[in-house]
Design an enzyme around this catalytic site. Sequence first.
Site, PDB file in Angstrom:
ATOM      1  N   ASP A 124     -34.176 -11.491   5.333  1.00 39.50           N
ATOM      2  CA  ASP A 124     -35.213 -12.472   5.648  1.00 39.50           C
ATOM      3  C   ASP A 124     -35.191 -13.529   4.539  1.00 39.50           C
ATOM      4  OD1 ASP A 124     -37.234 -13.875   6.820  1.00 39.50           O
ATOM      5  OD2 ASP A 124     -38.647 -12.219   6.957  1.00 39.50           O
TER       6      ASP A 124
HETATM    7  C1  BGC Z   1     -39.812 -15.107   8.451  1.00 40.88           C
HETATM    8  C2  BGC Z   1     -38.792 -14.769   9.520  1.00 40.88           C
HETATM    9  C3  BGC Z   1     -38.090 -16.016   9.969  1.00 40.88           C
HETATM   10  C4  BGC Z   1     -37.450 -16.675   8.752  1.00 40.88           C
HETATM   11  C5  BGC Z   1     -36.637 -17.915   9.082  1.00 40.88           C
HETATM   12  C6  BGC Z   1     -39.211 -15.952   7.343  1.00 40.88           C
HETATM   13  O1  BGC Z   1     -40.208 -16.423   6.486  1.00 40.88           O
HETATM   14  O2  BGC Z   1     -40.336 -13.902   7.929  1.00 40.88           O
HETATM   15  O3  BGC Z   1     -39.430 -14.138  10.599  1.00 40.88           O
HETATM   16  O4  BGC Z   1     -37.140 -15.708  10.950  1.00 40.88           O
HETATM   17  O5  BGC Z   1     -38.470 -17.032   7.853  1.00 40.88           O
HETATM   18  O6  BGC Z   1     -37.421 -18.972   9.417  1.00 40.88           O
END
Ligand code: BGC
Length: 716
Positions: free
Chosen positions: A265
């Site tokens: 993530d």
């Molecule tokens: C979130 C994810 C997301 C990623 C990309 C993160 O802050 O937890 O769910 O896919 O950002 O935008």
Amino acid sequence: MLTTELRELFNQMTIEEKVGQTIQLSADFFSEETEDITGPMNEMAMTEEKKFQVGSVLGVTGAEKTIKLQKEYMEKHRLSIPLLFMADIIHGDHTIFPIPLGLGATWDPELIKETASISAKEASAQGLHITFSPMVDLVRDPRWGRVLESTGEDKTLNKHYARAFVEGYQGTDLKEDLTKLAACVKHFAGYGAPRGGRDYNSVDLNENTFREHYLPAYQEGIEAGAKLVMTAFNTIDNIPATGNKRLMREILRKEMKFNGVLISDWGAIGELVPHGVAQDNKQAAELALEAGVDIEMMSAAYSEHLVELVKADKNLETLLDETVMNILVLKEELGLFDNPYRGADTETEKTAIFSSENKAVALKAAEKSLVLLENKKALPLNQSEKVVLTGPMKDSHDLLGAWSWKGDKTKTPTLKEAMDHHLGKNTVKVIDETEIFNGAQSFLIAELQEADTVLVALGETSEMSGEATSRTNIQLPKIQIELLKELRKLNKKVVAVLFNGRPLDLSEVTPLVDGLVEAWFPGSKGAEAIVNLLYGVINPSGRLSMTFPRSVGQIPIFYNQDNTGRPSEQGGPADKYLSKYLDSENTPLYPFGYGLSYTTFEYTNLRLSKTEVTSADSIEASVTVRNTGLSEGIETVQLYIRDKVGEVVRPVKELHDFKQIRLKAGESRIVNFTISEDQLRYTHADHTVKSDAGEFLLGIGADSTIELTHSFNLIN
Ligand code: BGC
């Protein structure tokens, strides 16, 4: 499968080029508007040379942009390895569907599959290859703002939805069908259970619960063929998931048989340092690679340190090779080596996006997501009755929800606009709620006095749910409760429509309204769907996929709780030493599976084909459902089972199956379910999944509060 061509390509790659594949950059590195990208370049330890070696990009969309960027990349990359374009297409691309918690309330996996398929169609035409969806994290705590992105609290329902999303995005042939996207199941694992409902907080789940309730939806997404999995920010067993070797290698790869790409993530590898399990980014990179994280999203651990680490350690080089192969295979599965632009097409883009067919599905999904929570003879509204519309959300375009970055609010009708459209312009009187507090103006009082119904649009703004939006108070803002109290004094029917991204504590709201509609953030066609419900054009059919508590003090509250040694039902109110509260009932305000209709359904003749089942056969359970009201309606028939005695404590009831049927007024139908031994398995103390011989209780009904009246035995 690594083809000979891929192997040849791989063999030509330098370590630097291999490491490049593991790095993902965000759109701002390529923005033409940003001349000076020195800031982000430094943060990500990037150089101009390294930039054109990275394997993937996050958040760049639009056919023109993606085609241009891909072309430039392929020209500048020594081996012309195409880029992967990824983004968060969560509940719609340009056509926005209800938030996932609203989609969860449809109890209609086929419809969800259709929405995912439309998202893929719109996004692929803009050049995207991968969506960071579905989020299949099971949720039991509405203080956590990201419950908005989940489909709810139940593993069986979530499994259906996980599969539906993955199948809708990916289709059956990702390589051939250019209108599809690869799906990414997230956030592995247990992100939906942060302590105290506080985002990014640690997770403390015992392994039995983790395996029995939390893992199944990820597993289903993987079995449905999801090409990627995203790591979670949280800890599991006190080790951050992103550096948790046992979780990723033993559980995800070995047990769950995931062989696709594991992406971190946002910034999660770098966060191993503040977590305190790595002393610096170098150690963080090592831990993540050892855990098998293939792509680093937006921290600089891999980009700064992987080359050096791998050059110094043969074992790490082997791990890097595995990682690069995973990424190359994904590029191959998407057909990028043959067609690096894939579905990107400026012409297709124009027709694929926000088309009338797509909007029709958005309307249907919104209609099915609405949950009628209360109706004291207030709804449906009569076409000719006088309605006054008020409340902070009455004319708001903020109906799309937190994950709708491509959605256009200006093209999203407000509730007022949809009312005008339905009834004719200015038929509905609109009163600013601040005027109601000022109460003095007699013309307003007169208008209110003449009204039959006051329709009040309330809720949270979209910034109040989603990522990093945890709340300790999940009531409506105080001022909105005050408004309801003022309106109650008028002695009119009061109907409230709620826009919000989480189950709220509505204990103060319920007594003040005659009708209550949970509208979530319903998407591009949300307001029209609400008006259709209010005026009886459709009959409400949404059913909650997450419990609404009576107060924040009950949280976590969910229907399939484990039994205790002192169940509260065992005694009366005077019995003290039972599992209960001094100041609240144990029951929720609105239970899982609940939702009203304008008609009524009666359940009779619950029958089991036999009372004993073995692993070689099955039992048929049937029930007659009759529409006893005056209008056609949709009923979600729910089957719950309780395992009376287990090796570990078993939940008081669990949803095993459900069927959605449409019945005309007066019509009845026999609904059948098949129960076999494999459905009765659960996670034992040693983590094996198997069934035990013994007695089970069964019930079929309209929501999770039904009594389990029928008994059968599993014989080994
Ligand atoms: C979130 C994810 C997301 C990623 C990309 C993160 O802050 O937890 O769910 O896919 O950002 O935008």
